[in-house]
Design a protein around this motif. Structure first.
Motif, PDB file in Angstrom:
ATOM      1  N   SER A  56       4.622   0.475   4.192  1.00  0.00           N
ATOM      2  CA  SER A  56       4.168   0.775   2.840  1.00  0.00           C
ATOM      3  C   SER A  56       2.646   0.835   2.776  1.00  0.00           C
ATOM      4  N   ASP A  57       1.978  -0.149   3.356  1.00  0.00           N
ATOM      5  CA  ASP A  57       0.516  -0.178   3.339  1.00  0.00           C
ATOM      6  C   ASP A  57      -0.068   1.044   4.035  1.00  0.00           C
ATOM      7  N   THR A  58       0.532   1.411   5.163  1.00  0.00           N
ATOM      8  CA  THR A  58       0.024   2.546   5.935  1.00  0.00           C
ATOM      9  C   THR A  58       0.216   3.856   5.181  1.00  0.00           C
ATOM     10  N   ARG A  80       0.739   4.325   1.905  1.00  0.00           N
ATOM     11  CA  ARG A  80      -0.077   4.349   0.684  1.00  0.00           C
ATOM     12  C   ARG A  80      -1.497   4.837   0.976  1.00  0.00           C
ATOM     13  N   SER A  81      -2.018   4.463   2.127  1.00  0.00           N
ATOM     14  CA  SER A  81      -3.398   4.807   2.463  1.00  0.00           C
ATOM     15  C   SER A  81      -3.555   6.272   2.849  1.00  0.00           C
ATOM     16  N   GLU A  82      -2.427   6.976   3.070  1.00  0.00           N
ATOM     17  CA  GLU A  82      -2.528   8.346   3.565  1.00  0.00           C
ATOM     18  C   GLU A  82      -1.988   9.417   2.626  1.00  0.00           C
ATOM     19  N   PRO A 108      -2.014   8.117  -4.197  1.00  0.00           N
ATOM     20  CA  PRO A 108      -1.446   6.775  -3.975  1.00  0.00           C
ATOM     21  C   PRO A 108      -0.634   6.248  -5.148  1.00  0.00           C
ATOM     22  N   TYR A 133       3.171   6.614  -5.129  1.00  0.00           N
ATOM     23  CA  TYR A 133       4.011   5.888  -4.164  1.00  0.00           C
ATOM     24  C   TYR A 133       5.106   5.084  -4.866  1.00  0.00           C
ATOM     25  N   THR A 166       5.286   7.392   9.434  1.00  0.00           N
ATOM     26  CA  THR A 166       4.206   7.561   8.459  1.00  0.00           C
ATOM     27  C   THR A 166       4.006   9.027   8.113  1.00  0.00           C
TER      28      THR A 166
END
Length: 250
Positions: free
Chosen positions: A109-111, A113-115, A119, A122, A221
């Motif tokens: 999720s963190d990865t 969201r950053s891409e 955002p 999400y 991802t």
């Protein structure tokens, strides 16, 4: 896209407190106002197949009825949160993600969201979108679009876990050669052949582990970002409709 139904119109309406007769009376009372019938069907998750059961009119007639009114049949046909095509034996690829470390839901999720481009989109990707899905706090097979999933907690976290678990399973079923063939296939030239290529590749898992955890993170991802961006560009509500699996069965 082959539209399927796991429960009857009678069973679906019963969850909402309605009968077949009540639904048919509503249709007959509004037959000259397609927009009203369409809106009610969409709000309550009543598909074209269910409307056929309720009214006795063929699905062809029903789709033409909505088409003439300028309404998009996909909005009533494709209501499942995960996938809206008939997966057949590939349903085995749909499962929760129970992995730890870099392949855990929180880490992925963190990865992702950053891409992704937006955002804020999400969280909304995994949220319930219709009241009928929350009537008992659980998602059933019809609401998810997968026959073996029943009594799934109606939470964003459930959909997110199924999303990542399924994508990991998809890539785990492919080896490097198969994935390269899928990625380089000129899909616009022959959609049917492209689907057969994916189906054949997904039908049997590699005898050896094809990817390291780090490689799986990169693959998942990239696929997740692509799916979420496309999800917000289309009117398909299934979060896996734009996945490799969705493309194979659309």
């Amino acid at each position: 896209m082959s539209v399927k139904s796991f429960i009857s119109a009678e069973a679906h309406l019963a969850k909402l407190g309605y009968s077949i007769k009540q639904a048919n009376d509503f249709i007959n009372a509004n037959v000259g106002q397609a927009e009203i019938i369409f809106a009610a069907a969409r709000e309550n998750g009543v598909t074209t197949n269910m409307l056929n059961e309720i009214s006795g009119h063929s699905t062809t007639v029903i789709r033409e009825y909505f088409d003439v009114a300028g309404l998009n049949n996909k909005e009533v046909d494709y209501t499942s949160l995960l996938v809206n095509s008939d997966l057949g034996s590939l349903e085995r690829l749909i499962s929760f993600n129970e992995r730890d470390g870099i392949l855990s839901n929180s880490s992925l999720s963190d990865t992702v969201r950053s891409e992704i481009n937006m955002p804020l989109n999400y969280d909304f990707t995994f949220v319930e979108y219709a009241d009928f899905e929350l009537n008992d706090g659980k998602y059933d097979a019809e609401e998810l679009g997968v026959g073996h999933l029943v009594n799934v907690s109606a939470t964003n976290e459930s959909i997110e876990s199924l999303f990542y678990g399924s994508i990991i399973n998809i890539f785990s079923a492919l080896d490097e050669t198969e994935l390269d063939q899928i990625n380089t296939f000129p899909r616009n030239d022959d959609q049917e052949e492209f689907q057969l290529l994916i189906l054949d590749a997904l039908s049997e898992s590699p005898t050896l582990i094809a990817w390291s955890e780090e490689e799986l993170v990169d693959l998942v991802t990239s696929e997740a970002v692509n799916i979420i961006d496309k999800y917000w560009e289309s009117n398909l509500v299934g979060v896996l409709d734009h996945s490799i699996l969705g493309l194979a069965t659309a």
